[in-house]
Design a protein around this motif. Structure first.
Motif, PDB file in Angstrom:
ATOM      1  N   UNK A 113       0.833  -1.210   0.000  1.00 54.19           N
ATOM      2  CA  UNK A 113       0.000   0.000   0.000  1.00 54.19           C
ATOM      3  C   UNK A 113       0.864   1.254   0.000  1.00 54.19           C
ATOM      4  N   UNK A 114       1.964   1.211   0.747  1.00 54.28           N
ATOM      5  CA  UNK A 114       2.862   2.382   0.819  1.00 54.28           C
ATOM      6  C   UNK A 114       3.426   2.706  -0.562  1.00 54.28           C
ATOM      7  N   UNK A 115       3.748   1.662  -1.320  1.00 54.88           N
ATOM      8  CA  UNK A 115       4.313   1.901  -2.655  1.00 54.88           C
ATOM      9  C   UNK A 115       3.243   2.422  -3.622  1.00 54.88           C
ATOM     10  N   UNK A 116       1.987   1.997  -3.412  1.00 54.37           N
ATOM     11  CA  UNK A 116       0.891   2.570  -4.228  1.00 54.37           C
ATOM     12  C   UNK A 116       0.753   4.066  -3.938  1.00 54.37           C
ATOM     13  N   UNK A 117       0.884   4.427  -2.658  1.00 51.10           N
ATOM     14  CA  UNK A 117       0.778   5.846  -2.268  1.00 51.10           C
ATOM     15  C   UNK A 117       1.934   6.648  -2.888  1.00 51.10           C
ATOM     16  N   UNK A 118       3.131   6.072  -2.853  1.00 57.78           N
ATOM     17  CA  UNK A 118       4.288   6.779  -3.429  1.00 57.78           C
ATOM     18  C   UNK A 118       4.073   7.074  -4.915  1.00 57.78           C
ATOM     19  N   UNK A 119       3.462   6.115  -5.631  1.00 53.91           N
ATOM     20  CA  UNK A 119       3.162   6.316  -7.060  1.00 53.91           C
ATOM     21  C   UNK A 119       2.209   7.482  -7.264  1.00 53.91           C
ATOM     22  N   UNK A 120       1.145   7.517  -6.431  1.00 56.59           N
ATOM     23  CA  UNK A 120       0.095   8.532  -6.611  1.00 56.59           C
ATOM     24  C   UNK A 120       0.491   9.872  -6.034  1.00 56.59           C
ATOM     25  N   UNK A 121       1.253   9.852  -4.928  1.00 58.61           N
ATOM     26  CA  UNK A 121       1.628  11.095  -4.232  1.00 58.61           C
ATOM     27  C   UNK A 121       3.134  11.062  -3.978  1.00 58.61           C
ATOM     28  N   UNK A 122       3.933  11.460  -4.979  1.00 60.04           N
ATOM     29  CA  UNK A 122       5.390  11.352  -4.827  1.00 60.04           C
ATOM     30  C   UNK A 122       5.926  12.160  -3.639  1.00 60.04           C
ATOM     31  N   UNK A 123       5.176  13.173  -3.218  1.00 59.84           N
ATOM     32  CA  UNK A 123       5.660  14.006  -2.100  1.00 59.84           C
ATOM     33  C   UNK A 123       5.344  13.408  -0.722  1.00 59.84           C
ATOM     34  N   UNK A 124       4.668  12.249  -0.688  1.00 57.04           N
ATOM     35  CA  UNK A 124       4.388  11.593   0.601  1.00 57.04           C
ATOM     36  C   UNK A 124       5.706  11.218   1.273  1.00 57.04           C
ATOM     37  N   UNK A 125       5.696  11.216   2.612  1.00 53.13           N
ATOM     38  CA  UNK A 125       6.916  10.909   3.372  1.00 53.13           C
ATOM     39  C   UNK A 125       6.791   9.477   3.885  1.00 53.13           C
ATOM     40  N   UNK A 126       7.724   8.613   3.485  1.00 53.65           N
ATOM     41  CA  UNK A 126       7.636   7.192   3.844  1.00 53.65           C
ATOM     42  C   UNK A 126       8.628   6.847   4.954  1.00 53.65           C
ATOM     43  N   UNK A 127       8.090   6.390   6.065  1.00 54.87           N
ATOM     44  CA  UNK A 127       8.925   6.050   7.225  1.00 54.87           C
ATOM     45  C   UNK A 127       8.782   4.560   7.531  1.00 54.87           C
ATOM     46  N   UNK A 128       9.909   3.896   7.739  1.00 54.87           N
ATOM     47  CA  UNK A 128       9.894   2.464   8.072  1.00 54.87           C
ATOM     48  C   UNK A 128      10.291   2.310   9.530  1.00 54.87           C
ATOM     49  N   UNK A 129       9.399   1.749  10.320  1.00 57.52           N
ATOM     50  CA  UNK A 129       9.657   1.575  11.756  1.00 57.52           C
ATOM     51  C   UNK A 129      10.224   0.179  12.011  1.00 57.52           C
TER      52      UNK A 129
END
Ligand code: ADP
Ligand code: 5GP
Length: 225
Positions: A113-129
């Motif tokens: 899901x995170x990678x789908x969001x990155x495709x649609x919203x390149x400015x999203x901030x992705x954090x891995x906990x």
């Protein structure tokens, strides 16, 4: 909201994704993010059964498969994925509404899901906990007493696969102590909110009439009085 331009005050809003192995502490950490600082937590839709203590509308929207598919097929989900035999997805309306209000919208979701969001919203901030180590991950997952041994095994296999995707994320945060993990996420959001592309108005001010050097020099005595 802060006092400095950009400080936790994101004119366009910000989409923050928190992923990480099951049991790394995502739910625990995300619940500690301060709504007074502008955080808004998205509530996902899922077909999995509620755990003891979980509430419909607070922890998840618990639905059956038909309801999930209806939401997905009517474009009601921003992203969706299968995780250990269950469907999970992010309802679109809440996210769009809160982003337009300038909120820091947090999605606690798995890697697909995170990678789908990155495709649609390149400015999203992705954090891995991440947990401090694998042993601690197993201890936390079994210590939660919410899954049987087989489900824990499936979740650990999934964790092993998800960790391969860390390099697709912008940041990795270790959840050794909850309050430290929260502080690290606050720091990431603060730094992101100070990026020039998130502060277009600030830059625009210095290009326009406000920053007319000739008239500024003419008024300099008056301005420095
Ligand atoms: P996730 O949402 O990533 O699956 P949880 O938030 O449910 O993980 O946390 C898994 C378990 O680990 C819970 O029992 C939680 O109380 C515990 N936990 C979370 N963060 C920490 C931490 N920093 N130190 C010790 N235990 C933690
Ligand atoms: P859990 O069953 O432990 O609550 O969640 C299982 C996994 O699904 C976790 O990795 C969690 O982050 C993820 N998840 C929760 N909601 C969503 C969602 O809306 N979309 C996606 N893609 N994953 C989700």
């Amino acid at each position: 909201m802060g006092t400095h331009p950009g400080y936790m005050d994101t004119p366009k809003g910000m989409l923050v994704i928190i992923s990480g192995p099951s049991g790394s502490g995502k739910g625990t950490v995300v619940k500690q993010l301060d709504t007074d600082k502008g955080f808004a937590l998205s509530i996902s839709m899922t077909t999995r059964n509620p755990r003891p203590g979980e509430e419909h509308g607070r922890d998840y929207f618990f639905v059956n498969e038909e309801e999930f598919i209806a939401a997905r097929d009517s474009n009601g989900l921003l992203e969706h994925a299968v995780f250990v035999s269950n469907l999970y997805g992010t309802p679109r309306d809440y996210v769009e509404k809160e982003i337009s209000k300038g909120k820091i919208v947090v999605l606690e979701i798995e890697v697909e899901g995170a990678l789908q969001i990155r495709e649609k919203f390149p400015e999203a901030v992705l954090i891995f906990l991440m947990p401090p180590d694998i042993g601690e991950l197993g201890r936390r997952l079994s210590g939660r007493h919410t899954e049987d041994k087989m489900t824990i095994e499936q979740r650990l296999i999934r964790a092993k696969n998800e960790i391969k995707y860390i390099s697709r994320y912008d940041y990795v945060v270790i959840n050794d102590k909850v309050e430290l993990a929260v502080e690290r996420i606050n720091t990431i959001v603060l730094a992101e909110s100070l990026k020039p592309n998130r502060n277009p108005d600030l830059i625009e001010n210095f290009k326009g009439d406000e920053f007319d050097v000739a008239s500024f020099i003419l008024r300099i005595d008056e301005l420095t009085k």
